[in-house]
Scaffold this motif. Structure first.
Motif, PDB file in Angstrom:
ATOM      1  N   ASN A  68      -0.651  12.602  -1.563  1.00  0.00           N
ATOM      2  CA  ASN A  68      -0.295  11.175  -0.892  1.00  0.00           C
ATOM      3  C   ASN A  68       0.946  11.556   0.048  1.00  0.00           C
TER       4      ASN A  68
ATOM      5  N   TYR B 200      -3.688  24.095 -10.160  1.00  0.00           N
ATOM      6  CA  TYR B 200      -3.964  24.914 -11.420  1.00  0.00           C
ATOM      7  C   TYR B 200      -3.030  25.897 -11.233  1.00  0.00           C
TER       8      TYR B 200
ATOM      9  N   LEU C 252       3.192   9.286   3.297  1.00  0.00           N
ATOM     10  CA  LEU C 252       3.580   8.453   4.253  1.00  0.00           C
ATOM     11  C   LEU C 252       4.510   9.049   5.450  1.00  0.00           C
TER      12      LEU C 252
ATOM     13  N   ILE D  55      -4.120  15.292 -13.354  1.00  0.00           N
ATOM     14  CA  ILE D  55      -4.834  15.943 -12.517  1.00  0.00           C
ATOM     15  C   ILE D  55      -4.935  17.510 -12.191  1.00  0.00           C
ATOM     16  N   ASN D  56      -3.616  17.897 -12.592  1.00  0.00           N
ATOM     17  CA  ASN D  56      -3.403  19.259 -12.228  1.00  0.00           C
ATOM     18  C   ASN D  56      -3.544  20.238 -13.544  1.00  0.00           C
TER      19      ASN D  56
ATOM     20  N   PHE E  89       0.676  -1.267  -0.037  1.00  0.00           N
ATOM     21  CA  PHE E  89      -0.286   0.104  -0.104  1.00  0.00           C
ATOM     22  C   PHE E  89       0.905   1.235  -0.046  1.00  0.00           C
ATOM     23  N   ALA E  90       1.753   1.239   0.893  1.00  0.00           N
ATOM     24  CA  ALA E  90       2.776   2.583   0.950  1.00  0.00           C
ATOM     25  C   ALA E  90       3.361   2.451  -0.411  1.00  0.00           C
TER      26      ALA E  90
ATOM     27  N   ASP F 106      -0.389  10.120 -12.435  1.00  0.00           N
ATOM     28  CA  ASP F 106      -1.170  10.999 -13.083  1.00  0.00           C
ATOM     29  C   ASP F 106      -1.532  12.213 -12.403  1.00  0.00           C
ATOM     30  N   PHE F 107      -0.739  12.670 -11.624  1.00  0.00           N
ATOM     31  CA  PHE F 107      -0.726  14.042 -10.737  1.00  0.00           C
ATOM     32  C   PHE F 107      -0.571  15.186 -11.928  1.00  0.00           C
ATOM     33  N   ASN F 108       0.295  15.074 -12.944  1.00  0.00           N
ATOM     34  CA  ASN F 108       0.458  16.180 -14.035  1.00  0.00           C
ATOM     35  C   ASN F 108      -0.931  16.313 -14.626  1.00  0.00           C
TER      36      ASN F 108
ATOM     37  N   CYS G 124       1.866   6.143  -7.070  1.00  0.00           N
ATOM     38  CA  CYS G 124       0.605   6.613  -7.748  1.00  0.00           C
ATOM     39  C   CYS G 124       0.656   8.247  -7.881  1.00  0.00           C
ATOM     40  N   THR G 125       1.600   8.372  -8.223  1.00  0.00           N
ATOM     41  CA  THR G 125       1.692  10.224  -8.535  1.00  0.00           C
ATOM     42  C   THR G 125       2.031  10.235  -9.964  1.00  0.00           C
TER      43      THR G 125
ATOM     44  N   THR H 136       2.287   1.800  -3.179  1.00  0.00           N
ATOM     45  CA  THR H 136       1.363   2.427  -4.158  1.00  0.00           C
ATOM     46  C   THR H 136       1.173   3.840  -3.929  1.00  0.00           C
ATOM     47  N   ILE H 137       1.265   4.537  -2.852  1.00  0.00           N
ATOM     48  CA  ILE H 137       1.065   5.861  -2.446  1.00  0.00           C
ATOM     49  C   ILE H 137       2.246   6.570  -3.137  1.00  0.00           C
ATOM     50  N   THR H 138       3.532   6.125  -3.064  1.00  0.00           N
ATOM     51  CA  THR H 138       4.640   6.614  -3.599  1.00  0.00           C
ATOM     52  C   THR H 138       4.557   6.639  -5.145  1.00  0.00           C
TER      53      THR H 138
END
Lengths: 566, 1053
Positions: free
Chosen positions: B603, B677, B605, A29-30, A15-16, A25-27, A22-23, A18-20
């Motif tokens: 996200n 944005y 940790l 999203i923004n 899971f941890a 698609d951040f570009n 899973c970024t 995944t967190i790291t």
């Protein structure tokens, strides 16, 4: 047990992980879903704003910059009648908020024109030299207005992405610079008629000339003559003479058309305002204004057919003025006779058939035929006389200027530059000995064009009015040209004000005021304002450069003369 | 990671579905709670007799347990009547009681030799307070619910050192500004993070109250998220001050965290029912002082011409002598004073809160359900608020290792006609009404042509705003979480949780046809949706390395997703004047807007570890790494650590009188991101184009593709002690906080092509001290008296901004005569270096010559300088509070006195009242005028010759001149007030022994009752017309703040 722990630890480590991871698609999203990408757009959509935001800005600046300052400095309009929120000293005393709005108008507009230029310049998202040329013409007009209001402003370093704090340039450098820009723009346009085809054609997004580049070219040459004649005679303005000669020899002038902006009163007043918005959207008379004595006198006394298009007859009727009791207000008591005489002199001058009936010592009943006479309000009336300067005594602007209601689109357009002005400039150049033009002929055509703008027949006027004849000395002729130009610029306060400053005409305005019993002298002791003060935000954001500018051009006051006045 | 974890994708939860579930749970618990042997008992402090809340009671035989309730009562089912109960409570010695067949017991616990108070810290981890290396304050349910406010945070005012609360004066449901240890950011809102039961909750607000922008014309406060929390559901509130305590919460915690724990059901006592009702009346606390001698008019006269008459709407007319004179209605009327015309505009407001709560539980699980109904009437007619809170919390032990905890909260709020405040807000049309006009004369507010009817030429009328303009807002919110904990052993457990928060708010505003600024009227409707989900896990491990060395280690992660969208319409020009709907507007005057769903994710940790040595020394190390979607790829990931150390000196010294003594140090770093944005500029379609043309724009703010996270570094050192049987206690803290690379939108010279730039700028510091000192002067079995004092002082400095810019403006007045700004420390003004703070007030002043004499012009009028000079700063020099709790038998008396010392503000309202001649100050010189004590320059500017002024001017003109100078309306903000009083009587339970009633308490409560000192004559200096950074330090036609008085009744069944 141990195994279990390890098993669950593993799950959580996954899971941890995944967190790291899973970024990625951040570009995505923004990215703003409302944003429009360059390949979906065209520069033409950026032009419309660059055209109207300077001449028909939103209410905040239209009210404060145009109405409260420019239109009143130009001697077109007056506040300060008895129902007004302000006395007519407003604007002649520095007001951080109102003057700051004028600075804000020009500062805010720069972003709009700069965007269009950056998009169309070499390497821009919509590179197109012809569009850039149109942008440069607008930019030149903008800088001419901007520097004429304040003097030194940032020019050469403005819009440079690497310079955070652009320096201020001298007015001379700005004038020289914008003449060069106009030259470049005209050269680029050459014989082209449109900026391209399809979305590359400015077309209907050009709300001034519909994308017609030859009109832009003639406009540029006409504007160049305006700019050069304003610089003419100023210290070190040798370039002005060259420019005037270039303009005249090219012969490319606006003759059967002008740079005129149709009004849009349907859109939000915060986006684009108008006299109709401000006149009608406030109850009562607080925000409403009157036409000046200077303007009414020139129109009325020379039987100018524009009179009834510019203004309405005074409401008149039975009005009583009350002399205060000495114990209530000694000053008002003592000065009442003088002020009453002053009001009466206005009616006498306008040949109004009125009566004054004195009831006891304190009540003066004035009776004036209703809606018959034209009387203008003297500019710069002070607070002492305000309560005596009744609404009914003075002419309001005509419906063609202020509209029937706040949404009325059928009102006078915004003037950017008229064909009439172009003729007047050429007439002035002729009187000053430039070119081979016939001053009287050009002058007459100018008056005709000015009449045409208001759909009136000026033939009688042109034939008979002394103000239409260049029959005196050069100086007298220059005065008539200046006055005609000033009348034709009605509602374009910024240009009207600049004309008065440069030419010194109408003298009634440029000589200022002196009697504090009648007038508000402001911060400038009754002088005619020569510029506006820099806003507080200019000092806050770029203080060192403002200080340099002030050191060069003189104290930051409203009566420090500009370069081209010297 | 599947998308369907997100709440927004779940089927919609309807009210009915929630209610059905509640009913089901109900029946379930009633069914399982039937049992034969139930022991009732009460747990008290042996010394004070005070009930102990939350003490644990365990049946030694079965291991079943429960905890005591608010009155120290418990009931527990036991299998055998001869079993023993083990009763324990932190800070007290354990006690084992053999039942021997009793079924009604009273247990008195002796306070322990060691004080092992447990507090809830970051991530919801309970910790012994002694082991914590930073300052934190906890308030319990009683502290909050005796004298409650509709917005829970207002109850922290004066209670917690270092927390400054400024309450909006907008009335029920409006927001509050909470600043912990000073302002750390320029353009953010500086508000703390709110965490409820471990899940961060949304605290954003709509309307301009939470927004930026320097205009002060009109602001409406629609409240912020935290005011949705129901005080009745709260078990405790912890304030984690500053980054040290909050480092684990990450980005949003740089301004501190307010940790709220809500109530759970308690096991083992069957079904409990609590009903409480709370009613208060609200009246204006302070109204301006008015003159009652001169009425409407100008320069001592009244005009005979009605139209001109109406242009002179100030109270500068002649003396009110009772004679027959022209009135604004056109009639002749007696010209007399209406001394209460402003007071009569207000009605008595009220606040009526009813809560019904059920709770219960057994060995399988617990539940608690509550419903709260709040009805608040503003002191303005036709304005108020109604809300419903439903809250269901349930816990279950699914197996002996796996437990479940879940909560769902549903909230509905309807606000009606929330007031606009500011220079065009409602009070701008009230405070200045001429002194001879009874307010009732304005109640008939509309003319036959639908226009507004008024005494002035503008046509404004406050009753028009109350009754004709409409302003409605509806807010629905669903919040909840589900948490599963698996306990592998006493040393190791893992928790997983999903938390959701969904808000839907719509706002409808109408300016009716005939409004003085919008003659054809207009309507504006907007609907905003915000949702936040948090998925997190936490693995907790503890062990003892040696008998002296404890070790705790927690490791966790969180995925936060926040979405928002909005849509609406702006329309104007009603075709049917009496119909203020969208369909009534002209079709070509309708502008819809739609902002599709935007999104932000973080996200994270994190870990925290603690080493404890011999109950003497504790070392905490934490670390967190965030990945934020709002930052550029290269700066997206950022790590921040904290370390703290505490020593229990009392363990070393072993002095009898010293119960507890601790020294603590802590260092933390916190990173902070920005909104979505904000990296690259793009093009946007304009809502409307000139002459119908399609037009595009770019933002006038230059965005920054290289944005870095904001960095806050903080250090604190503290000392705590308790002495003489805990009858003296002290907690001292010094802190130093430095924020770098503030993500701020700064104004730039427009010649740059932009008006603002978003970038990492500057540095801001906050340094301060906080102290809490308490005594228990009386402590007998019947009577205890506890006094505690708190004190805080903060020094804020803006160390640097960006090149060439030495200030950041928050607020300006319409005329530009005043700015509230942050000034860079050491800025040179007139050759002198000045201190630079957040909240500096600069403004114009009256002109003086070099000798300091007032300069008047040739006509005898005072002059104003164009230049702005430093006039003050709105942050207080220090704040403090004194809280008293006196318990006598069943009576509890509490009161809170709260002081805010120093700091200035500019009152634009006072300037306006003076200019219009209504204030008491304007009485002097009415008849005779004034010769201003000043000098006039009869020489030149270069070589002045000063002569004494001899010109007499009307007093109206004098006030006209000075009311424009900001310096004349700067006031000291110092005020000391009686913030809170409550007297509660707990009726002896013997009175109800046969009724099924377990307890009744009744109380009298008051809030904001009086000022002991207020340097400001006319207004409450703590009121604000908006809670944003951009509206502080100035008063512009605020509503008066209110005092409230009421009763509180609580019944348990």
């Amino acid at each position: 047990m141990k195994n279990n722990i390890l098993k669950y630890l593993l799950v959580f480590l996954v899971f941890a992980g995944t967190i790291t991871s899973c970024t990625k698609d951040f570009n995505e999203i923004n990215k703003n879903p409302n944003a429009i990408l360059p390949d979906e757009a065209s520069a033409r959509y950026f032009l419309t704003k660059a055209e109207y935001r300077l001449y028909a800005s939103g209410r905040y600046t239209y009210w404060r910059a145009n109405l409260i300052h420019a239109d009143r400095y130009a001697g077109y309009f007056c506040f300060g009648n008895s129902g007004s929120w302000w006395n007519d000293e407003l604007g002649y005393k520095f007001h951080g908020g109102y003057t700051g709005a004028t600075w804000g108008l020009y500062g805010g507009y720069f972003g709009v024109i700069n965007t269009f230029l950056k998009l169309t310049q070499q390497g821009g998202d919509f590179e197109n030299p012809l569009m850039e040329a149109v942008g440069k013409i607008l930019e030149a007009l903008y800088y001419q207005q901007y520097t004429d209001v304040f003097g030194e402003v940032p020019y050469s370093e403005a819009g440079d992405p690497d310079i955070k704090l652009p320096k201020f340039d001298t007015q001379k450098d700005i004038y020289q610079g914008i003449i060069n820009e106009l030259n470049e723009a005209m050269a680029t346009i050459g014989d082209a008629t449109a900026t391209g085809t399809g979305v590359d054609d400015l077309g209907s997004n050009d709300v001034i000339f519909g994308g017609d580049l030859q009109k832009w070219k003639k406009f540029a040459n006409s504007a160049k003559l305006r700019i050069a004649l304003r610089a003419y005679g100023a210290p070190g303005a040798d370039f002005a003479e060259t420019a005037i000669n270039e303009c005249l020899s090219s012969g490319q002038f606006m003759e059967d058309f002008g740079a005129i902006l149709e009004k849009d009163n349907a859109i939000s007043q915060w986006n684009s305002s108008s006299y109709a918005d401000i006149w009608h959207r406030f109850g009562g008379k607080g925000s409403k204004w009157k036409v000046s004595q200077t303007m009414i006198n020139y129109l009325r006394d020379y039987n100018d057919p524009r009179l009834e298009k510019y203004a309405d007859p005074i409401p008149g009727g039975d009005i009583s003025l009350k002399r205060p009791l000495a114990k209530d207000n000694e000053e008002a008591y003592n000065k009442f006779p003088k002020r009453l005489d002053f009001i009466k002199s206005l009616f006498d001058e306008a040949k109004v058939e009125y009566t004054v009936e004195n009831v006891g010592d304190t009540i003066f009943n004035i009776s004036i035929p209703e809606n018959t006479y034209y009387v203008g309000q003297p500019t710069r009336l002070g607070s002492g006389i305000k309560s005596m300067a009744k609404w009914e005594f003075f002419s309001s602007p005509d419906l063609y200027v202020i509209g029937l209601d706040p949404d009325d689109n059928n009102i006078a357009p915004e003037i950017i530059m008229t064909a009439a002005e172009t003729y007047f400039l050429r007439a002035e150049a002729a009187v000053r000995g430039f070119g081979a033009g016939n001053a009287q002929e050009l002058f007459t055509k100018g008056i005709e064009a000015a009449m045409a703008l208001y759909n009136v027949d000026g033939s009688d006027y042109i034939a008979n009015a002394d103000l239409a004849q260049l029959n005196g000395s050069d100086e007298e002729n220059l005065e008539k040209i200046a006055i005609q130009r000033w009348i034709a610029s009605y509602t374009d306060g910024f240009e009207g004000w600049a004309d008065v400053r440069k030419s010194g005409y109408p003298k009634a305005l440029s000589q200022g005021v002196s009697d504090p019993d009648i007038y508000g002298l402001g911060d400038i002791d009754g002088d005619y304002p020569t510029r506006m003060q820099y806003a507080g935000s200019a000092y806050n954001l770029n203080g060192a450069h403002v200080d340099e500018a002030v050191a060069r051009q003189g104290a930051d006051k409203q009566n420090t003369p500009l370069w081209w006045q010297k | 990671m599947k998308r369907n974890f997100y709440f927004t994708d779940l089927p919609k939860i309807t009210v009915r579905r929630v209610l059905n579930s509640i009913l089901f749970l109900f029946l379930l618990f009633i069914g399982t709670s039937l049992s034969a042997q139930t022991i009732h008992g009460n747990v008290k402090d042996a010394d004070t007799g005070e009930a102990l809340i939350g003490a644990s009671v365990i049946d030694v035989e079965t291991g079943n347990g429960t905890i005591t309730d608010l009155d120290g009562n418990f009931s527990i089912k036991v299998k055998s009547p001869s079993t023993s109960l083990k009763i324990s409570f932190v800070g007290y010695d354990d006690f084992v009681l053999a039942l021997n067949g009793q079924n009604n017991v009273v247990v008195q616990l002796l306070s322990g030799t060691k004080l092992n108070e447990v507090v809830v810290t970051a991530l919801g981890i309970s910790r012994e307070k002694k082991a914590i290396g930073y300052a934190m304050t906890e308030l319990k349910s009683d502290d909050i619910n005796d004298a409650k406010e509709t917005n829970i945070v207002n109850q922290l005012a004066g209670r917690v050192a270092g927390v400054n609360i400024t309450k909006s004066s907008a009335g029920p449901g409006s927001g509050s500004r909470v600043i912990i240890r000073g302002n750390n950011s320029l353009s953010g809102n500086n508000q703390p993070l709110y965490v409820v039961d471990g899940v961060p909750v949304d605290n954003s607000g709509f309307g301009s109250a939470n927004g930026s922008g320097t205009a002060n014309y009109k602001r409406t406060d629609y409240g912020t998220g935290i005011s949705d929390i129901n005080p009745d559901d709260i078990e405790s509130v912890s304030v984690l001050k500053g980054p040290n305590a909050a480092a684990l919460y990450g980005s949003r915690a740089a301004n501190g965290v307010i940790l709220i724990t809500t109530k759970k059901g308690t096991g083992g006592k069957g079904l409990g029912v609590t009903y409480s009702t709370y009613y208060t009346m609200e009246t204006p606390m302070l109204l301006p002082k008015y003159q009652n001698k001169y009425g409407m008019g100008s320069l001592g006269q009244i005009d005979d011409d009605l139209e001109t008459y109406k242009t002179h709407s100030g109270s500068w007319g002649p003396k009110m002598d009772g004679s027959e004179r022209l009135y604004w209605t056109g009639e002749k009327k007696k010209y007399t004073a209406a001394p209460n015309n402003i007071k009569n505009f207000f009605r008595t407001g009220s606040n009526f809160i009813n809560t019904l709560a059920f709770d219960g539980g057994n060995s399988f699980g617990t539940f608690r359900f509550s419903y709260t109904n709040t009805k608040a009437n503003s002191i303005l007619e036709n304005s108020g608020l109604q809300r419903h809170n439903f809250n269901l919390r349930a816990g279950a032990n699914l197996t002996d290792k796996l437990s479940l905890d879940a909560k769902v909260t549903y909230f509905i709020q309807n606000g009606k006609n929330r007031p606009d405040q500011g220079t065009e807000g409602i009070m701008a049309y009230v405070y200045g009404i001429p002194r001879n006009i009874p307010i009732a004369d304005l109640k008939d507010y509309q003319n036959d042509d639908y226009s507004s009817r008024s005494y002035n030429s503008l046509g404004s009328n406050p009753y028009w705003i109350l009754y004709s303009d409409r302003n409605d807002d509806r807010r629905n919110r669903i919040q909840g979480f589900t948490k599963l904990t698996y306990k592998f052993s006493d040393h190791f457990s893992i928790m997983g949780r999903i938390g959701l928060d969904n808000i839907d708010q719509n706002i409808e505003r109408v300016s009716a046809y005939g409004h003085w600024f919008y003659p054809t009227g207009g309507i504006n409707f907007s609907d905003h949706k915000t949702a936040e989900s948090n998925m997190d896990f936490l693995a907790m491990y503890n062990t003892k390395f040696t008998s002296d060395l404890d070790f705790d280690f927690n490791f966790g992660g969180n995925m936060m997703r926040r979405t928002f969208s909005s849509q609406g319409i702006n329309a104007s020009s009603f075709r049917i004047p009496t119909k203020a709907t969208v369909t009534s507007t002209k079709p070509d005057k309708r502008y819809p807007f739609y902002n599709p769903q935007g999104e932000k994710r973080i996200n994270s940790l994190y870990f925290s570890s603690q080493f404890g040595y011999k109950n003497f020394a504790y070392l905490d190390i934490t670390g967190r790494n965030d990945w934020s979607s709002t930052l550029p790829e290269s700066n997206r990931s950022y790590f921040y650590p904290s370390v703290s150390l505490s020593f229990l000196l009392s363990e070393l010294l072993n002095v009898n009188a010293l119960n507890y003594s601790k020294l603590r140090f802590s260092y933390a770093k916190v990173g902070s991101d920005t909104g979505p944005y904000k990296l690259t500029n793009s093009f946007f379609l304009d809502g409307e184009g000139y002459l119908g043309r399609t037009t595009l724009s770019t933002s006038s703010t230059r965005l920054n593709p290289n944005l870095k996270p904001e960095q806050t570094k903080s250090f604190e050192i503290g000392y705590e002690t308790k002495m003489f049987d805990n009858r003296f206690y002290l907690d001292l803290t010094y802190y130093s906080i430095k924020t770098n690379d503030l993500i701020t939108t700064v104004p730039v010279p427009p010649a740059s092509g932009y008006s603002r730039e978003l970038t990492n700028v500057g540095e801001m510091t906050n340094k301060g001290i906080e102290a809490v000192v308490g005594f228990v002067p009386v402590k007998t079995s019947d009577l205890t008296w506890d006094i505690s004092f708190n004190f805080a002082k903060n020094d804020n400095r803006l160390i640097k901004l960006i090149e060439g810019v030495d200030n950041f403006v928050f607020t300006t007045t319409n005329s530009g005569n005043l700015v509230v700004q942050a000034t860079v420390d050491g800025t040179e003004i007139d050759g002198k270096k000045v201190e630079g703070h957040f909240g500096d007030i600069y403004g114009t002043e009256l002109m003086r010559n070099d000798a300091g004499q007032l300069v008047v012009d040739a006509t005898g009028h005072p002059q104003r300088t164009g230049k702005k000079v430093y006039l003050g700063n709105y942050q207080p020099d220090w704040t403090g509070g004194m809280f008293n709790v006196i318990n006598y038998k069943n009576l509890a008396f509490k009161f809170l006195i709260d002081a805010r010392i120093g700091g200035q503000l500019y009152s634009g309202t006072d300037a306006g009242l003076d200019a219009s001649g209504v204030s008491e100050r304007t009485l002097a010189g009415r008849e005779e005028g004034i010769v201003v004590d000043g000098v006039v320059n009869t020489g030149t500017e270069e070589e002045p010759v000063w002569e004494k002024n001899t010109v007499n001017i009307p007093i109206q003109e004098y006030f006209g001149s000075i009311s424009g100078a900001a310096s004349e309306y700067i006031y000291d903000q110092t005020n000391i007030r009686l913030r809170e009083v409550s007297l509660t009587y707990k009726m002896p339970s013997s009175l109800f022994s046969k009724t099924g009633i377990k307890g009744v308490s009744i109380g009298l409560v008051g809030r904001n009752l009086m000022f002991f000192k207020n340097a400001l004559e006319n207004f409450d200096p703590e009121s604000t017309y908006s809670t944003s950074n951009f509206a502080q330090g100035v008063l512009f036609y605020n509503l008066p703040s209110t005092k409230s008085l009421g009763v509180n009744l609580r019944v348990k069944f």
